[in-house]
Design an enzyme around this catalytic site. Structure first.
Site, PDB file in Angstrom:
ATOM      1  N   LYS A  58       0.840  -1.204   0.000  1.00 44.32           N
ATOM      2  CA  LYS A  58       0.000   0.000   0.000  1.00 44.32           C
ATOM      3  C   LYS A  58       0.879   1.259   0.000  1.00 44.32           C
ATOM      4  O   LYS A  58       0.633   2.201  -0.762  1.00 44.32           O
ATOM      5  CB  LYS A  58      -0.948  -0.013   1.213  1.00 44.32           C
ATOM      6  N   GLN A  95      -4.739  -1.896   9.683  1.00 46.95           N
ATOM      7  CA  GLN A  95      -4.624  -3.189   9.020  1.00 46.95           C
ATOM      8  C   GLN A  95      -5.143  -4.305   9.926  1.00 46.95           C
ATOM      9  O   GLN A  95      -4.805  -4.368  11.110  1.00 46.95           O
ATOM     10  CB  GLN A  95      -3.148  -3.439   8.633  1.00 46.95           C
ATOM     11  N   ASP A 132     -11.184   2.301   4.004  1.00 48.36           N
ATOM     12  CA  ASP A 132     -11.457   0.862   3.916  1.00 48.36           C
ATOM     13  C   ASP A 132     -12.954   0.609   3.708  1.00 48.36           C
ATOM     14  O   ASP A 132     -13.344  -0.506   3.351  1.00 48.36           O
ATOM     15  CB  ASP A 132     -11.046   0.164   5.227  1.00 48.36           C
TER      16      ASP A 132
END
Ligand code: GUN
Length: 293
Positions: A52, A96, A119
């Site tokens: 990312k 994460q 997200d």
């Protein structure tokens, strides 16, 4: 058979985004800024977060990686999220997953400001998605939509079987494929571990999206001639052909399924690359304040 090639689609989306960033910067705006929080040393999470960060740089975004030991308390993590919510120099925040079991994923998810939730996991974003309102869509389903868009696959009126009902992929994907959008407008069947005679559902479907995390699960006899097959699986399996001793396996028995398909995505080189695009697009939309909450 045509390949839904994630390398090609992601390169084109990245080029388009990089151009947009250049235009923003030349107007005196700062580039989009993604912040990722990584707790502990989970190997797969390390790889995903590193990717990312690298992809952010490739399209001209800023990124920050904040690391914590897995001894961090839930309260400390929530406090950090609160600080980032208030930091105007950061557009998007991801924590994460997985997190250590002591930390509530639900509390963490709901602590992130919906306007920075790139997200798309916050209930405000999932609720808005259900109502087809502007929102952040989870990165993998968004990436799949962008892949379909890139290859100009028309989905309207098609039957679509989705295998797997996870919060991150299967469940939101089922909503997105059913909504009155293009891609979308499908007649969706959401299959899961309790589905009876799954093969009879998938073999009648125009589109199959396999997102259950079981290597080589979807076999040729479960797929009709001319189907569009999208493989979301990425499981590490042992391999004596690679230096590392493992390789990535999809949920589709690619070699036997591919000859029957009109379109199929490979693993690796398919949906995985598009997931990053979904996240980058969400971050760009956050920086442009496209969605008002
Ligand atoms: N872990 C596996 N997939 C994801 C994802 O899309 N976002 C975050 N934050 N963690 C993940």
């Amino acid at each position: 058979m045509n390949l839904l090639d994630g390398k090609v689609a992601s390169a084109v989306w990245k080029y388009t985004m990089a151009e947009e960033v250049k235009a923003m910067v030349s107007k005196g705006q700062r580039p989009p800024h993604l912040c990722a929080i990584l707790v502990g040393n989970n190997g797969a999470s390390e790889t995903y977060v590193a990717s990312k960060v690298k992809n952010c740089a490739e399209v001209g975004f800023e990124s920050s990686l904040i690391r914590f030991e897995d001894t961090i308390t839930e309260a400390e993590l929530l406090q950090k999220i609160k600080e980032i919510n208030q930091d105007d120099s950061i557009d998007g925040l991801i924590v994460q997953l997985p997190l250590p079991p002591r930390i509530s994923v639900q509390k963490v998810t709901e602590a992130i400001s919906p306007s920075k939730d790139v997200d798309g996991f916050h209930p405000i974003n999932s609720g808005r998605m259900l109502q087809n309102l502007p929102c952040y869509i989870p990165a993998t389903p968004y990436g799949i939509l962008l892949m379909l868009e890139h290859f100009k696959i028309n989905t309207t009126g098609k039957s679509c079987a989705i295998i797997g009902r996870s919060n991150i992929v299967g469940m939101p994907m089922s909503v997105l494929m059913a909504l009155n959008n293009e891609p979308g407008n499908c007649t969706v069947t959401l299959c899961h571990s309790r589905t009876k005679d799954l093969g009879s559902v998938t073999s009648k479907s125009d589109i199959i999206i396999a997102a259950l995390g079981k290597p080589y699960f979807l076999k040729a006899d479960m797929v009709r001639e001319g189907a569009i097959v999208i493989d979301v699986g990425i499981t590490r399996v042992p391999s004596d052909k690679t230096k590392s001793g493992f390789k990535l396996a999809g949920d589709v028995d690619f070699d036997n399924v591919a000859p029957k398909c009109s379109w199929i995505s490979p693993v690796p080189g398919g949906v995985g690359l598009m997931t990053i695009i979904g996240l980058l697009k969400n971050t760009l939309r956050a920086a442009k304040k496209e969605i008002s909450f």
